[in-house]
Design an enzyme around this catalytic site. Structure first.
Site, PDB file in Angstrom:
ATOM      1  N   HIS A 289       0.331  -1.083  -0.040  1.00  0.00           N
ATOM      2  CA  HIS A 289      -0.195   0.047  -0.077  1.00  0.00           C
ATOM      3  C   HIS A 289       0.787   1.215   0.125  1.00  0.00           C
ATOM      4  O   HIS A 289       1.764   1.368   0.600  1.00  0.00           O
ATOM      5  CB  HIS A 289      -0.820  -0.386   1.703  1.00  0.00           C
ATOM      6  CG  HIS A 289      -0.223  -0.144   2.477  1.00  0.00           C
ATOM      7  ND1 HIS A 289       0.282  -1.508   3.337  1.00  0.00           N
ATOM      8  CD2 HIS A 289       0.391   1.194   3.155  1.00  0.00           C
ATOM      9  CE1 HIS A 289       0.412  -0.870   4.836  1.00  0.00           C
ATOM     10  NE2 HIS A 289       0.907   0.874   4.770  1.00  0.00           N
TER      11      HIS A 289
ATOM     12  N   GLU B  62      -7.886   4.533   9.483  1.00  0.00           N
ATOM     13  CA  GLU B  62      -7.712   4.553   8.316  1.00  0.00           C
ATOM     14  C   GLU B  62      -9.112   3.562   7.112  1.00  0.00           C
ATOM     15  O   GLU B  62      -9.901   3.278   7.931  1.00  0.00           O
ATOM     16  CB  GLU B  62      -6.431   3.002   8.331  1.00  0.00           C
ATOM     17  CG  GLU B  62      -7.059   1.882   8.754  1.00  0.00           C
ATOM     18  CD  GLU B  62      -6.219   0.717   8.179  1.00  0.00           C
ATOM     19  OE1 GLU B  62      -4.565   0.799   9.039  1.00  0.00           O
ATOM     20  OE2 GLU B  62      -6.107   0.228   7.568  1.00  0.00           O
TER      21      GLU B  62
ATOM     22  N   HIS C  12       3.729   6.897   3.936  1.00  0.00           N
ATOM     23  CA  HIS C  12       4.461   6.003   3.535  1.00  0.00           C
ATOM     24  C   HIS C  12       4.679   5.281   2.814  1.00  0.00           C
ATOM     25  O   HIS C  12       3.087   5.261   2.063  1.00  0.00           O
ATOM     26  CB  HIS C  12       4.761   5.410   4.670  1.00  0.00           C
ATOM     27  CG  HIS C  12       3.170   4.514   5.067  1.00  0.00           C
ATOM     28  ND1 HIS C  12       2.006   4.919   5.630  1.00  0.00           N
ATOM     29  CD2 HIS C  12       3.736   3.476   5.253  1.00  0.00           C
ATOM     30  CE1 HIS C  12       1.552   4.599   6.336  1.00  0.00           C
ATOM     31  NE2 HIS C  12       1.671   3.154   5.999  1.00  0.00           N
TER      32      HIS C  12
ATOM     33  N   GLU D  76       7.144   0.977   5.028  1.00  0.00           N
ATOM     34  CA  GLU D  76       6.299  -0.352   6.179  1.00  0.00           C
ATOM     35  C   GLU D  76       7.051  -1.764   5.426  1.00  0.00           C
ATOM     36  O   GLU D  76       6.771  -1.566   4.064  1.00  0.00           O
ATOM     37  CB  GLU D  76       5.269   0.498   6.311  1.00  0.00           C
ATOM     38  CG  GLU D  76       4.341  -0.496   6.709  1.00  0.00           C
ATOM     39  CD  GLU D  76       2.479  -0.362   6.801  1.00  0.00           C
ATOM     40  OE1 GLU D  76       2.775   0.758   6.158  1.00  0.00           O
ATOM     41  OE2 GLU D  76       2.366  -1.560   6.899  1.00  0.00           O
TER      42      GLU D  76
END
Ligand code: V0V
Ligand code: CO
Length: 146
Positions: free
Chosen positions: A7, A43, A84, A134
Protein backbone atom coordinates in the site's frame (compact mmCIF):
# COMPACT_ATOMS: atom_id res chain seq x y z
CA UNK A 1 11.94 -11.10 -0.49
CA UNK A 2 9.63 -8.12 -1.10
CA UNK A 3 7.07 -9.07 -3.75
CA UNK A 4 4.67 -6.18 -4.22
CA UNK A 5 3.58 -2.69 -3.27
CA UNK A 6 1.17 -3.57 -0.46
CA UNK A 7 0.00 0.00 0.00
CA UNK A 8 0.74 3.68 -0.16
CA UNK A 9 -0.16 5.45 3.07
CA UNK A 10 -1.75 8.87 2.65
CA UNK A 11 -2.25 11.18 5.63
CA UNK A 12 -5.41 13.28 5.71
CA UNK A 13 -7.24 15.56 8.14
CA UNK A 14 -10.73 14.19 7.39
CA UNK A 15 -11.00 10.52 6.46
CA UNK A 16 -14.63 10.66 5.32
CA UNK A 17 -14.03 13.60 2.99
CA UNK A 18 -10.89 12.01 1.57
CA UNK A 19 -12.64 8.68 1.01
CA UNK A 20 -15.36 10.57 -0.84
CA UNK A 21 -12.76 12.30 -3.04
CA UNK A 22 -11.23 8.95 -4.06
CA UNK A 23 -14.70 7.51 -4.75
CA UNK A 24 -16.04 10.48 -6.71
CA UNK A 25 -12.84 11.18 -8.64
CA UNK A 26 -11.51 7.69 -9.40
CA UNK A 27 -14.29 5.30 -8.49
CA UNK A 28 -12.26 3.57 -5.74
CA UNK A 29 -14.44 2.05 -3.01
CA UNK A 30 -13.55 1.30 0.61
CA UNK A 31 -12.52 -2.36 0.88
CA UNK A 32 -11.93 -2.26 4.64
CA UNK A 33 -11.77 0.29 7.45
CA UNK A 34 -10.67 0.12 11.07
CA UNK A 35 -9.18 2.04 13.99
CA UNK A 36 -5.68 1.04 15.11
CA UNK A 37 -5.28 2.53 18.59
CA UNK A 38 -1.66 1.44 18.94
CA UNK A 39 -0.74 3.37 15.79
CA UNK A 40 -3.19 6.21 16.52
CA UNK A 41 -4.99 6.04 13.18
CA UNK A 42 -8.43 5.65 11.70
CA UNK A 43 -7.89 4.17 8.28
CA UNK A 44 -9.59 3.10 5.07
CA UNK A 45 -8.09 0.62 2.63
CA UNK A 46 -9.01 1.08 -1.04
CA UNK A 47 -8.06 -1.98 -3.09
CA UNK A 48 -6.42 -1.03 -6.38
CA UNK A 49 -5.47 -4.41 -7.84
CA UNK A 50 -4.77 -8.05 -7.09
CA UNK A 51 -1.16 -9.16 -7.46
CA UNK A 52 0.52 -12.26 -8.86
CA UNK A 53 1.60 -13.55 -5.43
CA UNK A 54 -2.02 -13.79 -4.22
CA UNK A 55 -1.92 -10.46 -2.42
CA UNK A 56 -3.17 -7.05 -3.44
CA UNK A 57 -2.19 -3.41 -3.60
CA UNK A 58 -4.11 -0.72 -1.75
CA UNK A 59 -4.23 2.95 -0.97
CA UNK A 60 -4.31 3.42 2.80
CA UNK A 61 -6.01 6.65 3.85
CA UNK A 62 -5.00 7.65 7.39
CA UNK A 63 -6.58 10.12 9.80
CA UNK A 64 -4.91 10.55 13.20
CA UNK A 65 -6.89 9.68 16.33
CA UNK A 66 -4.58 11.83 18.47
CA UNK A 67 -2.22 14.73 17.87
CA UNK A 68 0.85 13.01 19.32
CA UNK A 69 0.61 10.00 16.97
CA UNK A 70 3.04 9.51 14.09
CA UNK A 71 0.47 10.67 11.54
CA UNK A 72 -0.78 13.50 13.76
CA UNK A 73 2.73 14.90 14.18
CA UNK A 74 3.49 14.48 10.49
CA UNK A 75 0.28 16.25 9.42
CA UNK A 76 0.94 19.19 11.74
CA UNK A 77 4.36 19.64 10.16
CA UNK A 78 3.67 18.81 6.50
CA UNK A 79 -0.07 18.96 5.85
CA UNK A 80 -1.81 16.25 3.85
CA UNK A 81 0.09 13.97 1.48
CA UNK A 82 1.95 10.70 0.99
CA UNK A 83 3.15 9.52 4.40
CA UNK A 84 4.72 6.11 3.71
CA UNK A 85 5.05 3.27 1.26
CA UNK A 86 4.62 -0.37 2.22
CA UNK A 87 6.18 -3.42 0.58
CA UNK A 88 4.49 -6.81 0.88
CA UNK A 89 6.47 -9.88 1.88
CA UNK A 90 5.58 -13.43 2.88
CA UNK A 91 8.09 -13.16 5.76
CA UNK A 92 8.19 -9.81 7.57
CA UNK A 93 10.43 -11.27 10.31
CA UNK A 94 13.04 -12.51 7.87
CA UNK A 95 12.89 -9.36 5.76
CA UNK A 96 13.28 -7.17 8.89
CA UNK A 97 16.32 -9.12 10.04
CA UNK A 98 17.92 -9.04 6.60
CA UNK A 99 17.38 -5.29 6.23
CA UNK A 100 18.51 -4.57 9.81
CA UNK A 101 21.71 -6.47 9.04
CA UNK A 102 22.36 -4.04 6.19
CA UNK A 103 22.50 -1.20 8.76
CA UNK A 104 19.00 0.24 8.22
CA UNK A 105 17.10 1.08 11.42
CA UNK A 106 14.03 -1.14 11.84
CA UNK A 107 11.73 0.69 14.25
CA UNK A 108 10.25 -2.33 16.07
CA UNK A 109 12.04 -5.31 17.63
CA UNK A 110 9.07 -7.47 16.67
CA UNK A 111 6.43 -6.75 14.01
CA UNK A 112 3.19 -5.23 15.31
CA UNK A 113 -0.43 -5.51 14.23
CA UNK A 114 -1.42 -3.67 11.06
CA UNK A 115 -4.44 -3.36 8.84
CA UNK A 116 -6.68 -6.43 8.39
CA UNK A 117 -4.68 -8.50 10.88
CA UNK A 118 -1.39 -8.04 9.02
CA UNK A 119 2.01 -7.95 10.73
CA UNK A 120 3.96 -4.75 10.08
CA UNK A 121 7.19 -2.98 10.83
CA UNK A 122 8.76 0.30 9.69
CA UNK A 123 12.20 1.39 8.49
CA UNK A 124 13.45 4.80 9.58
CA UNK A 125 12.95 7.40 6.81
CA UNK A 126 16.37 8.92 7.48
CA UNK A 127 17.96 5.59 6.49
CA UNK A 128 15.75 5.26 3.36
CA UNK A 129 16.44 8.47 1.46
CA UNK A 130 13.57 10.31 3.13
CA UNK A 131 10.88 7.63 2.64
CA UNK A 132 9.15 6.10 5.67
CA UNK A 133 9.02 2.47 4.52
CA UNK A 134 6.77 -0.24 5.94
CA UNK A 135 7.07 -4.01 5.55
CA UNK A 136 3.83 -6.03 5.65
CA UNK A 137 2.89 -9.68 5.84
CA UNK A 138 -0.81 -10.03 5.15
CA UNK A 139 -2.91 -12.21 7.45
CA UNK A 140 -3.79 -15.63 6.04
CA UNK A 141 -7.12 -15.35 4.16
CA UNK A 142 -9.13 -17.12 6.87
CA UNK A 143 -7.90 -14.64 9.49
CA UNK A 144 -8.98 -11.62 7.48
CA UNK A 145 -12.26 -10.30 8.80
CA UNK A 146 -13.39 -7.24 6.88
C1 V0V B 1 9.07 11.83 10.01
N1 V0V B 1 10.04 12.08 9.11
C2 V0V B 1 9.64 11.59 7.94
C3 V0V B 1 8.37 11.03 8.16
N2 V0V B 1 8.05 11.17 9.46
N3 V0V B 1 10.24 11.58 6.75
C4 V0V B 1 9.56 11.01 5.73
N4 V0V B 1 8.33 10.45 5.86
C5 V0V B 1 7.71 10.44 7.06
N5 V0V B 1 6.50 9.89 7.18
C6 V0V B 1 11.28 12.81 9.35
C7 V0V B 1 11.01 14.19 9.94
O1 V0V B 1 10.80 15.13 8.93
C8 V0V B 1 12.27 14.46 10.71
O2 V0V B 1 13.27 14.92 9.85
C9 V0V B 1 12.67 13.09 11.22
O3 V0V B 1 12.04 12.14 10.33
C10 V0V B 1 12.18 12.83 12.64
O4 V0V B 1 10.79 13.07 12.63
P1 V0V B 1 9.95 13.68 13.84
O5 V0V B 1 8.93 14.57 13.27
O6 V0V B 1 10.86 14.21 14.92
O7 V0V B 1 9.17 12.43 14.38
P2 V0V B 1 9.64 11.19 15.22
O8 V0V B 1 11.12 10.99 15.13
O9 V0V B 1 9.01 11.30 16.56
O10 V0V B 1 8.87 10.05 14.41
C11 V0V B 1 9.21 9.69 13.11
C12 V0V B 1 9.00 8.15 12.99
C13 V0V B 1 7.53 7.89 13.39
C14 V0V B 1 9.29 7.77 11.54
C15 V0V B 1 9.95 7.43 13.92
O11 V0V B 1 6.66 8.60 12.51
C16 V0V B 1 7.17 6.44 13.37
O12 V0V B 1 7.44 5.71 14.34
N6 V0V B 1 6.52 5.95 12.30
C17 V0V B 1 6.12 4.55 12.19
C18 V0V B 1 4.69 4.34 12.62
C19 V0V B 1 3.71 5.06 11.75
O13 V0V B 1 4.05 5.89 10.92
N7 V0V B 1 2.38 4.74 11.96
C20 V0V B 1 1.30 5.37 11.21
C21 V0V B 1 0.87 4.51 10.09
P3 V0V B 1 14.11 16.24 10.15
O14 V0V B 1 13.11 17.32 10.29
O15 V0V B 1 14.83 15.93 11.44
O16 V0V B 1 15.03 16.37 8.98
S1 V0V B 1 0.04 3.05 10.71
C22 V0V B 1 -0.02 1.95 9.38
O17 V0V B 1 0.62 2.25 8.30
C23 V0V B 1 -0.76 0.79 9.53
C24 V0V B 1 -1.57 0.53 10.75
C25 V0V B 1 -0.76 -0.25 8.47
O18 V0V B 1 -0.19 -0.06 7.41
O19 V0V B 1 -1.40 -1.32 8.68
CO1 CO C 1 0.67 1.51 6.38
Amino acid sequence: MLTRIDHIGIACFDLDKTVEFYRATYGFEVFHSEVNEEQGVREAMLKINETSDGGASYLQLLEPTREDSAVGKWLAKNGEGVHHIAFGTADVDGASDAIRNKGVRVLYDEPRTGSMGSRITFLHPKDCHGVLTELVTAAPPAATDH
